[in-house]
Design a protein around this motif. Sequence first.
Motif, short mmCIF file in Angstrom:
data_model
loop_
_atom_site.label_atom_id
_atom_site.label_comp_id
_atom_site.label_asym_id
_atom_site.label_seq_id
_atom_site.Cartn_x
_atom_site.Cartn_y
_atom_site.Cartn_z
N PRO B 83 -15.64 -13.65 -4.49
CA PRO B 83 -16.77 -12.84 -4.96
C PRO B 83 -17.84 -13.51 -4.34
O PRO B 83 -17.97 -14.64 -3.84
CB PRO B 83 -16.74 -13.13 -6.43
N GLN B 84 -18.83 -12.75 -4.17
CA GLN B 84 -20.00 -13.02 -3.59
C GLN B 84 -20.78 -14.09 -4.24
O GLN B 84 -21.29 -14.90 -3.41
CB GLN B 84 -21.18 -11.80 -3.70
N GLN B 85 -20.85 -14.10 -5.49
CA GLN B 85 -21.30 -15.20 -6.50
C GLN B 85 -20.16 -15.72 -7.09
O GLN B 85 -19.60 -14.92 -7.79
CB GLN B 85 -22.35 -14.77 -7.44
N ASP B 86 -19.95 -17.09 -7.07
CA ASP B 86 -18.80 -17.64 -7.25
C ASP B 86 -18.67 -17.30 -8.95
O ASP B 86 -19.62 -17.51 -9.57
CB ASP B 86 -18.45 -19.02 -7.08
N GLU B 87 -17.43 -17.38 -9.55
CA GLU B 87 -17.27 -17.60 -10.78
C GLU B 87 -16.17 -18.70 -11.36
O GLU B 87 -15.27 -18.47 -12.16
CB GLU B 87 -16.39 -16.11 -11.18
N LEU B 88 -16.91 -19.95 -10.96
CA LEU B 88 -16.05 -20.93 -11.09
C LEU B 88 -16.29 -21.45 -12.69
O LEU B 88 -17.40 -21.10 -13.29
CB LEU B 88 -16.38 -22.26 -10.22
N LEU B 89 -15.72 -22.27 -13.26
CA LEU B 89 -15.56 -22.87 -14.51
C LEU B 89 -16.57 -24.02 -14.24
O LEU B 89 -16.14 -25.07 -13.88
CB LEU B 89 -14.23 -23.48 -15.08
N GLU B 90 -17.75 -23.93 -14.66
CA GLU B 90 -18.77 -25.09 -14.18
C GLU B 90 -18.50 -26.32 -14.90
O GLU B 90 -19.08 -27.26 -14.41
CB GLU B 90 -20.22 -24.40 -14.54
N LEU B 152 -5.93 -10.42 0.23
CA LEU B 152 -7.03 -11.48 0.16
C LEU B 152 -8.23 -10.49 0.36
O LEU B 152 -8.51 -9.98 1.26
CB LEU B 152 -6.86 -12.52 0.93
N ILE B 153 -9.08 -10.62 -0.76
CA ILE B 153 -10.35 -9.76 -0.73
C ILE B 153 -11.64 -10.84 -0.57
O ILE B 153 -11.62 -11.68 -1.63
CB ILE B 153 -10.51 -8.62 -1.61
N LEU B 154 -12.30 -10.59 0.33
CA LEU B 154 -13.62 -11.79 0.51
C LEU B 154 -14.89 -11.05 0.70
O LEU B 154 -14.99 -10.29 1.54
CB LEU B 154 -13.12 -12.71 1.66
N ASP B 155 -15.78 -11.21 -0.34
CA ASP B 155 -17.05 -10.78 -0.11
C ASP B 155 -18.14 -11.59 0.30
O ASP B 155 -18.44 -12.60 -0.80
CB ASP B 155 -17.31 -10.11 -1.74
N GLU B 156 -18.33 -11.42 1.29
CA GLU B 156 -19.28 -12.26 1.83
C GLU B 156 -19.01 -13.72 1.76
O GLU B 156 -19.58 -14.97 1.25
CB GLU B 156 -20.88 -12.31 1.41
N PRO B 157 -17.70 -14.21 2.16
CA PRO B 157 -17.27 -15.41 2.10
C PRO B 157 -17.98 -16.67 2.83
O PRO B 157 -18.03 -17.69 2.23
CB PRO B 157 -15.86 -15.51 2.34
N VAL B 158 -18.60 -16.57 3.85
CA VAL B 158 -19.08 -17.52 4.60
C VAL B 158 -20.48 -17.49 4.53
O VAL B 158 -21.31 -18.37 5.65
CB VAL B 158 -18.66 -17.33 6.18
N ALA B 159 -21.19 -16.71 3.71
CA ALA B 159 -22.75 -16.74 3.63
C ALA B 159 -23.26 -18.06 3.52
O ALA B 159 -24.30 -18.45 3.98
CB ALA B 159 -22.98 -15.90 2.69
N SER B 160 -22.71 -18.94 2.82
CA SER B 160 -23.46 -20.31 2.45
C SER B 160 -22.68 -21.47 3.02
O SER B 160 -22.91 -22.54 2.81
CB SER B 160 -23.22 -20.38 1.11
N LEU B 161 -21.56 -21.33 3.95
CA LEU B 161 -20.79 -22.43 4.89
C LEU B 161 -21.59 -22.64 5.91
O LEU B 161 -22.46 -21.96 6.84
CB LEU B 161 -19.63 -21.92 5.07
#
Lengths: 425, 301
Positions: B83-90, B152-161
């Motif tokens: 996703p555009q903003q990650d949904e990780l388990l912080e 595989l669906i990627l929404d702005e995957p490289v914006a912060s790389l």
Amino acid sequence: MTNFNRPSVFTQLFRLLTLRDMSIVWWTMIALFWLLGFVSTASSYAAHLILVFYYYLRLLPSIAALLTGSYGRLLFSHTASALIPFLLIALITLLGSLAVVQYTALAYSEAVVTLFCGHLILHAVFFSGNSHATGLIIFPIWAVMIHPQFFLQTALLAPAAQPSPMVIVFTLSLAATVFLLKSVNSRGKTRQPQPAATWRFSWRAIPKYQPSLGACFLFQYNAQPVIRLLVFSIACAVTPLLQSSVYFWLHSDWQWFPELDWKFLNDSVFIVPLLYWLIMVDSVIARTKAAWLYLPFNRQQLWYYYERHFVMQLLIFSLPLLVLLYLWQPHNPYFPLSSVLLLSKLLLITYLVLYFPRSSMVGFAVTFILYLSASYKVFLTPLNTQLYSALFLLTAALVLRHFALKRWQTRNYSPRTASQRRRHV
Amino acid sequence: MSPILEINSLQRAFKGRQVLQDITASAAQGDVIALLGKNGAGKTTLLETILGFALPEQGEVRLFGTLSTEIGANEKQRIGFVPQQDELLEQLSPCEHLELFRDFQPGWDQSLCERLCQSWDIPMAKRISALSVGQRQKLSIILALCHKPKLLILDEPVASLDPIARRQFLTELVNITADQQSVILFSSHIVTDMERVANKVWLLKDRQLVWQDELDTLKESVVKLHIDAAQPLPDQLPLPHLLRQQVQGNKATVTVKYWQSAEQTMIEQQLQAKIRVEHLNLEDLFLELHENQEQGCDDEL
């Protein structure tokens, strides 16, 4: 290296003591209770308790991080860096000594020496930069200090003032002094390991023992029933413990469910558990988007999955909740009916949140209704009032369930409500 | 070969405002699709509707033959999503997070996971809440890639790389497409990156998918013509499928679509001019296709 006139050690000490955003507020509160301590001994105890919690949990990690970090090298001279930890120890020893003397049989000199040595050892651990060691120290502080009769048990500190244990304490303190001086002096020569700046005391819910990846994302807590029971029990015990602490503070006597004139606390006995439940349901629903692709269900099954889960949690929750209801009023003639009424409220809250997921206005309304309906007075009303209330709540919950089920078939999981933490790349 | 992703007459609206209108498209194995569109064009809405986060007002989306709103465990485990903003388990560390995924994902490729973690310098012991946005994004990508998804669906995957990580990520995408014959659908504003790996382009404009074809076809179809005439050119050039034009005396620069090289001689004779054909890269194409709207030129794409 930039050379500039550094302020005096005492100015820097003041700056360190007010390093954090809310420092002034905390120190004002500590000072207030400390001054009240000359009138009421319980206030000394409160001042010391707040001081220890705030200083070790919030302030000292920040101070240690600054002193041992690169900014510390720039802002503090070697002399100031060596002196400051000892000044800090002296300050909190002096502040805490009043409470110790009032509550223990120790002489003032003994109390000061014992406290100073204890704080010295703790500071050495904090300045070592070992976050695990720091963490290990925090737990005993919590465990010992939270005990309301800590200071009443003079035996706890008295043996420490005896010759044999004091030899050990003095030896450890000497080692701590050497370590503190050495660590401060060597900070410019070699790179220090990362200090404990990142360490924070916080409850770390680990989503273990969940049956699926989706459940890990959705619930984000340890799914073991025993752990859930423990967490729910804590939510139920918060207000009674607070009531007892306040009573102890006012009357220097420890009582379970004391008679207090504090309406807010009396009302909160059942509101706190209910609010905890509301927050739990709400946060689970908010994570639907994150969990959706890992949940082994389609849209139709998701609703029933939520329902099953919340019913299971409610069963676990009902145990400490009903124990609380019983302990609060052991001679309640309508205890079974009051229990049904209490559980009906939980059911209604669950379906309300499911019907209006992530709505702040509804959240406010629910909280308000909760406050009104969860007042302890409801459980003291006559049989009929309790019966009709329970029936009304159950009917409302059923109606809400019907509409919530329909709404969930078409719900959009996309809108983000929780603010996302963004950091610099 | 049956398509992995099918979109039929899809419509989405937010509070009465149409966001997506009559979107019809499909993707089969081996497709690497670059989803292009301006900010607010509806890219994220389209991707999230595809994944079943919301119901379409009209039309349908099928993933592996199943309606996106009906997808269950069987379909979901073949999908990877960043996703555009990650949904990780912080509250977990990357190591714990990856272990969690490894335990639950049957097709987990541990060697790929270890290789990516090493080359992307993921701090394994640090808590995720303390990671930078770039590190979190890298971790999200690893989590989406390592169970070898078919879609595989990627929404702005490289914006912060950073550029190195971006290049490594693109290489991995190419490898995955070659090895697994997956469908990759990704949106990004770094169009040069998309050009390196994509073989198809979906262009969202005015709520519609105005272009969905091979990238090479797009490049051949939309060209810029530099016209140098012997006499002053008219303000409005009589050229078919004109996207944009800039006329200055006897020189003109025009962008046209559906270009066929056979037309060049005919136009040269018609305008009594020499024409130089410039093939555009994807970024220029994107700009040309959008700028024409602002100038109000020509027909719909």
